[in-house]
Design a protein around this motif. Structure first.
Motif, PDB file in Angstrom:
ATOM      1  N   ASP A   1       8.978  -4.257   5.056  1.00 29.01           N
ATOM      2  CA  ASP A   1       9.648  -4.722   3.847  1.00 29.01           C
ATOM      3  C   ASP A   1       8.661  -4.610   2.688  1.00 29.01           C
ATOM      4  O   ASP A   1       8.151  -5.617   2.193  1.00 29.01           O
ATOM      5  CB  ASP A   1      10.123  -6.167   4.020  1.00 29.01           C
ATOM      6  N   GLY A   2       8.335  -3.365   2.330  1.00 27.13           N
ATOM      7  CA  GLY A   2       7.449  -3.125   1.201  1.00 27.13           C
ATOM      8  C   GLY A   2       6.001  -2.864   1.566  1.00 27.13           C
ATOM      9  O   GLY A   2       5.222  -2.489   0.696  1.00 27.13           O
ATOM     10  N   GLU A   3       5.600  -3.031   2.845  1.00 29.34           N
ATOM     11  CA  GLU A   3       4.194  -2.852   3.218  1.00 29.34           C
ATOM     12  C   GLU A   3       3.919  -1.555   3.965  1.00 29.34           C
ATOM     13  O   GLU A   3       2.858  -1.401   4.573  1.00 29.34           O
ATOM     14  CB  GLU A   3       3.711  -4.005   4.116  1.00 29.34           C
ATOM     15  N   ALA A   4       4.832  -0.605   3.957  1.00 31.94           N
ATOM     16  CA  ALA A   4       4.675   0.607   4.772  1.00 31.94           C
ATOM     17  C   ALA A   4       3.392   1.363   4.444  1.00 31.94           C
ATOM     18  O   ALA A   4       2.633   1.733   5.350  1.00 31.94           O
ATOM     19  CB  ALA A   4       5.885   1.524   4.610  1.00 31.94           C
ATOM     20  N   GLU A   5       3.120   1.581   3.183  1.00 35.27           N
ATOM     21  CA  GLU A   5       1.921   2.348   2.818  1.00 35.27           C
ATOM     22  C   GLU A   5       0.654   1.550   3.132  1.00 35.27           C
ATOM     23  O   GLU A   5      -0.312   2.093   3.667  1.00 35.27           O
ATOM     24  CB  GLU A   5       1.951   2.750   1.348  1.00 35.27           C
ATOM     25  N   GLU A   6       0.660   0.276   2.823  1.00 31.06           N
ATOM     26  CA  GLU A   6      -0.490  -0.590   3.122  1.00 31.06           C
ATOM     27  C   GLU A   6      -0.787  -0.574   4.622  1.00 31.06           C
ATOM     28  O   GLU A   6      -1.937  -0.423   5.042  1.00 31.06           O
ATOM     29  CB  GLU A   6      -0.179  -2.008   2.651  1.00 31.06           C
ATOM     30  N   ALA A   7       0.248  -0.737   5.437  1.00 30.71           N
ATOM     31  CA  ALA A   7       0.066  -0.750   6.890  1.00 30.71           C
ATOM     32  C   ALA A   7      -0.431   0.608   7.380  1.00 30.71           C
ATOM     33  O   ALA A   7      -1.363   0.679   8.197  1.00 30.71           O
ATOM     34  CB  ALA A   7       1.373  -1.122   7.585  1.00 30.71           C
ATOM     35  N   ALA A   8       0.162   1.691   6.906  1.00 35.73           N
ATOM     36  CA  ALA A   8      -0.254   3.027   7.340  1.00 35.73           C
ATOM     37  C   ALA A   8      -1.718   3.282   6.985  1.00 35.73           C
ATOM     38  O   ALA A   8      -2.479   3.795   7.816  1.00 35.73           O
ATOM     39  CB  ALA A   8       0.646   4.089   6.709  1.00 35.73           C
ATOM     40  N   LYS A   9      -2.119   2.910   5.789  1.00 37.64           N
ATOM     41  CA  LYS A   9      -3.525   3.090   5.393  1.00 37.64           C
ATOM     42  C   LYS A   9      -4.449   2.262   6.292  1.00 37.64           C
ATOM     43  O   LYS A   9      -5.528   2.727   6.676  1.00 37.64           O
ATOM     44  CB  LYS A   9      -3.725   2.707   3.934  1.00 37.64           C
ATOM     45  N   PHE A  10      -4.032   1.049   6.617  1.00 35.29           N
ATOM     46  CA  PHE A  10      -4.824   0.208   7.505  1.00 35.29           C
ATOM     47  C   PHE A  10      -4.952   0.858   8.884  1.00 35.29           C
ATOM     48  O   PHE A  10      -6.058   0.999   9.418  1.00 35.29           O
ATOM     49  CB  PHE A  10      -4.174  -1.175   7.610  1.00 35.29           C
ATOM     50  N   TYR A  11      -3.852   1.280   9.466  1.00 42.93           N
ATOM     51  CA  TYR A  11      -3.880   1.874  10.802  1.00 42.93           C
ATOM     52  C   TYR A  11      -4.738   3.140  10.848  1.00 42.93           C
ATOM     53  O   TYR A  11      -5.531   3.311  11.764  1.00 42.93           O
ATOM     54  CB  TYR A  11      -2.470   2.162  11.304  1.00 42.93           C
ATOM     55  N   VAL A  12      -4.582   4.029   9.879  1.00 40.20           N
ATOM     56  CA  VAL A  12      -5.358   5.279   9.924  1.00 40.20           C
ATOM     57  C   VAL A  12      -6.846   5.026   9.697  1.00 40.20           C
ATOM     58  O   VAL A  12      -7.673   5.839  10.118  1.00 40.20           O
ATOM     59  CB  VAL A  12      -4.821   6.361   8.961  1.00 40.20           C
ATOM     60  N   SER A  13      -7.199   3.906   9.073  1.00 42.29           N
ATOM     61  CA  SER A  13      -8.621   3.595   8.880  1.00 42.29           C
ATOM     62  C   SER A  13      -9.298   3.194  10.193  1.00 42.29           C
ATOM     63  O   SER A  13     -10.525   3.209  10.282  1.00 42.29           O
ATOM     64  CB  SER A  13      -8.782   2.468   7.851  1.00 42.29           C
ATOM     65  N   LEU A  14      -8.524   2.866  11.216  1.00 38.76           N
ATOM     66  CA  LEU A  14      -9.084   2.338  12.452  1.00 38.76           C
ATOM     67  C   LEU A  14      -9.403   3.385  13.509  1.00 38.76           C
ATOM     68  O   LEU A  14     -10.277   3.163  14.348  1.00 38.76           O
ATOM     69  CB  LEU A  14      -8.106   1.329  13.072  1.00 38.76           C
ATOM     70  N   LEU A  15      -8.693   4.487  13.509  1.00 36.12           N
ATOM     71  CA  LEU A  15      -8.805   5.431  14.617  1.00 36.12           C
ATOM     72  C   LEU A  15      -9.132   6.840  14.137  1.00 36.12           C
ATOM     73  O   LEU A  15      -8.479   7.360  13.218  1.00 36.12           O
ATOM     74  CB  LEU A  15      -7.500   5.459  15.410  1.00 36.12           C
ATOM     75  N   PRO A  16     -10.110   7.485  14.770  1.00 32.74           N
ATOM     76  CA  PRO A  16     -10.450   8.869  14.403  1.00 32.74           C
ATOM     77  C   PRO A  16      -9.239   9.790  14.589  1.00 32.74           C
ATOM     78  O   PRO A  16      -8.381   9.539  15.434  1.00 32.74           O
ATOM     79  CB  PRO A  16     -11.556   9.236  15.401  1.00 32.74           C
ATOM     80  N   GLY A  17      -9.188  10.839  13.809  1.00 36.29           N
ATOM     81  CA  GLY A  17      -8.098  11.798  13.902  1.00 36.29           C
ATOM     82  C   GLY A  17      -6.805  11.292  13.293  1.00 36.29           C
ATOM     83  O   GLY A  17      -5.732  11.798  13.605  1.00 36.29           O
ATOM     84  N   SER A  18      -6.906  10.297  12.426  1.00 37.16           N
ATOM     85  CA  SER A  18      -5.721   9.688  11.813  1.00 37.16           C
ATOM     86  C   SER A  18      -5.781   9.919  10.310  1.00 37.16           C
ATOM     87  O   SER A  18      -6.851   9.877   9.715  1.00 37.16           O
ATOM     88  CB  SER A  18      -5.701   8.185  12.110  1.00 37.16           C
ATOM     89  N   ARG A  19      -4.616  10.148   9.711  1.00 38.39           N
ATOM     90  CA  ARG A  19      -4.575  10.386   8.261  1.00 38.39           C
ATOM     91  C   ARG A  19      -3.145  10.246   7.761  1.00 38.39           C
ATOM     92  O   ARG A  19      -2.189  10.417   8.516  1.00 38.39           O
ATOM     93  CB  ARG A  19      -5.122  11.759   7.921  1.00 38.39           C
ATOM     94  N   ILE A  20      -3.014   9.936   6.499  1.00 36.36           N
ATOM     95  CA  ILE A  20      -1.698   9.940   5.850  1.00 36.36           C
ATOM     96  C   ILE A  20      -1.353  11.394   5.567  1.00 36.36           C
ATOM     97  O   ILE A  20      -2.145  12.120   4.974  1.00 36.36           O
ATOM     98  CB  ILE A  20      -1.730   9.151   4.514  1.00 36.36           C
ATOM     99  N   GLU A  21      -0.171  11.821   5.987  1.00 36.39           N
ATOM    100  CA  GLU A  21       0.240  13.206   5.745  1.00 36.39           C
ATOM    101  C   GLU A  21       1.306  13.324   4.678  1.00 36.39           C
ATOM    102  O   GLU A  21       1.255  14.217   3.858  1.00 36.39           O
ATOM    103  CB  GLU A  21       0.734  13.855   7.041  1.00 36.39           C
ATOM    104  N   THR A  22       2.286  12.436   4.715  1.00 38.61           N
ATOM    105  CA  THR A  22       3.417  12.536   3.785  1.00 38.61           C
ATOM    106  C   THR A  22       3.737  11.166   3.228  1.00 38.61           C
ATOM    107  O   THR A  22       3.784  10.190   3.973  1.00 38.61           O
ATOM    108  CB  THR A  22       4.675  13.065   4.520  1.00 38.61           C
TER     109      THR A  22
END
Length: 162
Positions: A11-32
């Motif tokens: 509910d409004g936190e999708a980008e915040e959550a995605a940025k948090f998750y990709v910061s934790l694991l190698p081979g992770s990135r925002i694509e779209t």
């Protein structure tokens, strides 16, 4: 070929959550990052609608759906960790800022998503050739919140009940 990827509803936190998750694991990135094309139930035109990202090789989508839905532990994401340092780092990051720890390596992060932080050594002890040792390791695990590789090893290798 068809592919399956989880869609996480926010509910409004999708980008915040995605940025948090990709910061934790190698081979992770925002694509779209996709914006709302028009005003609608998921938000105003131009606000963020969808974020797509691989997380350690697994594709995910985060959606700002316009209302809150609660996650349950019936669906969780398991992270296999090579060592205790990785278990500790991910446990600390995912449980911080409002996360809730559970038992046996499970937790909910600040967004309510359930995770299992599991050392790869767990299978060695639970599935080892020493059935009594495996049973002791299982009992030790059931008493843990964050999984502790050394504690599992000691339980497996001990000659008496843990």
């Amino acid at each position: 070929m068809s592919k399956i990827s989880p869609c996480l509803w926010f509910d409004g936190e999708a980008e915040e959550a995605a940025k948090f998750y990709v910061s934790l694991l190698p081979g992770s990135r925002i694509e779209t990052v996709q914006k709302n094309p028009a005003d609608g139930p998921a938000g105003k035109a131009g606000t963020l609608l969808v974020v797509e990202f691989p997380l350690a090789g697994q594709r995910f989508m985060a959606l700002n759906g316009g209302m809150r839905y609660d996650y349950t532990p019936a669906v969780s994401f398991k992270i296999d960790c090579a060592d205790q340092a990785e278990v500790d780092r991910l446990w600390d990051a995912l449980s911080a800022n409002g996360g809730e720890v559970e038992r046996c390596g499970w937790l909910r992060d600040r967004y309510g998503v359930s995770w299992q932080i599991v050392p790869t050594a767990l299978l060695k002890y639970l599935g080892g050739s020493d059935a009594a040792g495996a049973q002791r390791a299982m009992q030790a695990m059931l008493g843990m919140v964050k999984l502790d590789i050394e504690g599992l090893r000691r339980a497996y290798e001990s000659k008496s009940a843990a």
